[in-house]
Design a protein around this motif. Structure first.
Motif, PDB file in Angstrom:
ATOM      1  N   ALA A  21       0.880  -1.291  -0.093  1.00  0.00           N
ATOM      2  CA  ALA A  21       0.150   0.036  -0.036  1.00  0.00           C
ATOM      3  C   ALA A  21       0.868   1.261   0.187  1.00  0.00           C
ATOM      4  O   ALA A  21       0.569   2.197  -0.644  1.00  0.00           O
ATOM      5  N   GLU A  22       1.939   1.245   0.918  1.00  0.00           N
ATOM      6  CA  GLU A  22       2.866   2.451   0.690  1.00  0.00           C
ATOM      7  C   GLU A  22       3.537   2.492  -0.485  1.00  0.00           C
ATOM      8  O   GLU A  22       3.813   3.648  -0.964  1.00  0.00           O
ATOM      9  N   ALA A  23       3.901   1.577  -1.205  1.00  0.00           N
ATOM     10  CA  ALA A  23       4.459   1.491  -2.291  1.00  0.00           C
ATOM     11  C   ALA A  23       3.603   2.065  -3.521  1.00  0.00           C
ATOM     12  O   ALA A  23       4.195   3.052  -4.281  1.00  0.00           O
ATOM     13  N   ASP A  24       2.515   1.657  -3.439  1.00  0.00           N
ATOM     14  CA  ASP A  24       1.320   2.216  -4.355  1.00  0.00           C
ATOM     15  C   ASP A  24       1.391   3.878  -4.261  1.00  0.00           C
ATOM     16  O   ASP A  24       1.252   4.360  -5.538  1.00  0.00           O
ATOM     17  N   VAL A  25       1.252   4.027  -3.038  1.00  0.00           N
ATOM     18  CA  VAL A  25       1.185   5.707  -2.720  1.00  0.00           C
ATOM     19  C   VAL A  25       2.385   6.336  -3.282  1.00  0.00           C
ATOM     20  O   VAL A  25       2.396   7.539  -4.114  1.00  0.00           O
ATOM     21  N   LEU A  26       3.722   5.790  -3.008  1.00  0.00           N
ATOM     22  CA  LEU A  26       4.748   6.417  -3.342  1.00  0.00           C
ATOM     23  C   LEU A  26       4.888   6.638  -4.963  1.00  0.00           C
ATOM     24  O   LEU A  26       5.570   7.456  -5.505  1.00  0.00           O
TER      25      LEU A  26
END
Length: 315
Positions: A21-26
Motif C-alpha cells: 500500500a505504501e509503495a503504491d502511494v509512493l
C-alpha cells in the motif's frame, strides 16, 4: 559534464500488504512529482571515481517546465531546458548537446515498468537534512541496471540515486546536499551570458520513415526517437535511433563506411558503455555504434541485431 536525467519514474509491487500500500502511494506521487513542483538545490554527481558539484533550479509555471543546471566546480558549464528540450548551453556543453537530438518525453506507465523491474521499500533514510524513504529498483533480467532511490517524504522527489551493476557495485551516484522546494524566481532559470542558443540539427525525419530497425531488444524497450542527418566526416547520412524502457535509454548510430577500414570497438566508463560493430548490408558496410547505460553484452547484442529495410534478419 554529462547532464544526467535527475529523476526516474517508477512503479512496483510488494508481497506484504502494508508495504505494498505504501509503495503504491509512493509510486503515484513519484509519477506526478517531477514536472509539477518548483525547487532549487545543490547536488553532487559521482561517476567513474570523479566528483562534480552542480546547482539546479526548476520552475513549473503555466504548463511549462523550466530547468537550469550550473556546474560549480571544474570547467564552467551551464545548460537551460524548456519542457525537456535544450534551449542554450555554455560553449563546452554546446559541443556535446549538438551531437544528440534532445529526448522526447516518454509516456510514464508505472504498471508496465513493474514488468521489467522489481521494486521494494527497504527503509527510511535522511538526505540533505530531509527525511526520505529508500526504494530498491531491481531489474528482472540481465539487460539493465538496478537503482537505489531515496525519495523525499514531503515532495516525493528523489534526493539520492545510486546506479548499481549486476553484482550490486556502484556505477553512478547523484545526491542532493541542499534541497529547497517551493517558489523559484523566473530570473533564476534564465541562462547567463555564456549560455549559447542550441539549434536542433537539420535533416530530422519521422521515426516511421527511418529504414533501420533492431531485430532484438530487451523486453520493454521501444523506439522513442530517431533522426537522419549529414555526417560531419563524410557526405553520407547518419541515422540515430533512441530506445528506452521507461527508465533505461540507449542510442544507436548507423553510419555508412564508404570503403573506410575501421575496427570493432567496445569501452565502458562508469555506467556508460559504447560498442561499435562493422555490419555488412546490401547497400555496403556500415558502422553501428550503441551508447547507453546498459550492460556491455546487451549493447553488443543490440548492435548486431540492427537491420536496414532491404536486409532480412538471419534465419
Amino acid at each position: 559534464m554529462r547532464v544526467m536525467p535527475l529523476f526516474v519514474v517508477l512503479g512496483g509491487w510488494l508481497s506484504m500488504p502494508a508495504f505494498a500500500a505504501e509503495a503504491d502511494v509512493l509510486m503515484q506521487r513519484l509519477a506526478d512529482a517531477e514536472k509539477k513542483q518548483s525547487y532549487q538545490g545543490t547536488f553532487v554527481y559521482e561517476r567513474n571515481g570523479s566528483f562534480s558539484t552542480h546547482a539546479v533550479w526548476q520552475l513549473v509555471n503555466e504548463q511549462q517546465l523550466n530547468e537550469r543546471f550550473l556546474q560549480l566546480d571544474g570547467p564552467a558549464a551551464e545548460v537551460v531546458l524548456l519542457n525537456g528540450k535544450i534551449q542554450c548551453a555554455s560553449e563546452d556543453m554546446a559541443s556535446q548537446v549538438r551531437e544528440v537530438t534532445p529526448w522526447r518525453q516518454q509516456q510514464l506507465e508505472p504498471e508496465l515498468l513493474s514488468k521489467w523491474y522489481n521494486f521494494q521499500v527497504i527503509g527510511e533514510s535522511r538526505v540533505a537534512g530531509r527525511p526520505t524513504v529508500a526504494l530498491a529498483v531491481r531489474p528482472r533480467d540481465q539487460h539493465r541496471y538496478g537503482f537505489e532511490l531515496h525519495l523525499d517524504r514531503e515532495t516525493s522527489l528523489p534526493l539520492k540515486s545510486l546506479l548499481l551493476d549486476e553484482s550490486g557495485q556502484l556505477l553512478e551516484r547523484f545526491q542532493f546536499t541542499h534541497f529547497a522546494p517551493g517558489s523559484v524566481a523566473a530570473a533564476e532559470v534564465k541562462g547567463g551570458a555564456d549560455c549559447k542558443a542550441v539549434s536542433v540539427p537539420a535533416g530530422q525525419v519521422d521515426p516511421a520513415s527511418t529504414q533501420w530497425r533492431s531485430d532484438w531488444l530487451p523486453d520493454g524497450f521501444q523506439l522513442i526517437d530517431s533522426s537522419v542527418r549529414p555526417s560531419p566526416a563524410s557526405q553520407e547520412s547518419v541515422t540515430w535511433l533512441a530506445y528506452g524502457d521507461g527508465i533505461a535509454r540507449v542510442s544507436v548510430f548507423v553510419e555508412p563506411l564508404g570503403g573506410a577500414v575501421v575496427e570493432d570497438a567496445r569501452s565502458q566508463m562508469g555506467p556508460t558503455v559504447a560498442v561499435s560493430k562493422r555490419i555488412s548490408t546490401a547497400g555496403g558496410d556500415v558502422m553501428v555504434t550503441v551508447i547507453g547505460e546498459i550492460p556491455l553484452g546487451t549493447a553488443e547484442r543490440i548492435a548486431l541485431s540492427m537491420r536496414s529495410g532491404v536486409d532480412q534478419a538471419p534465419q
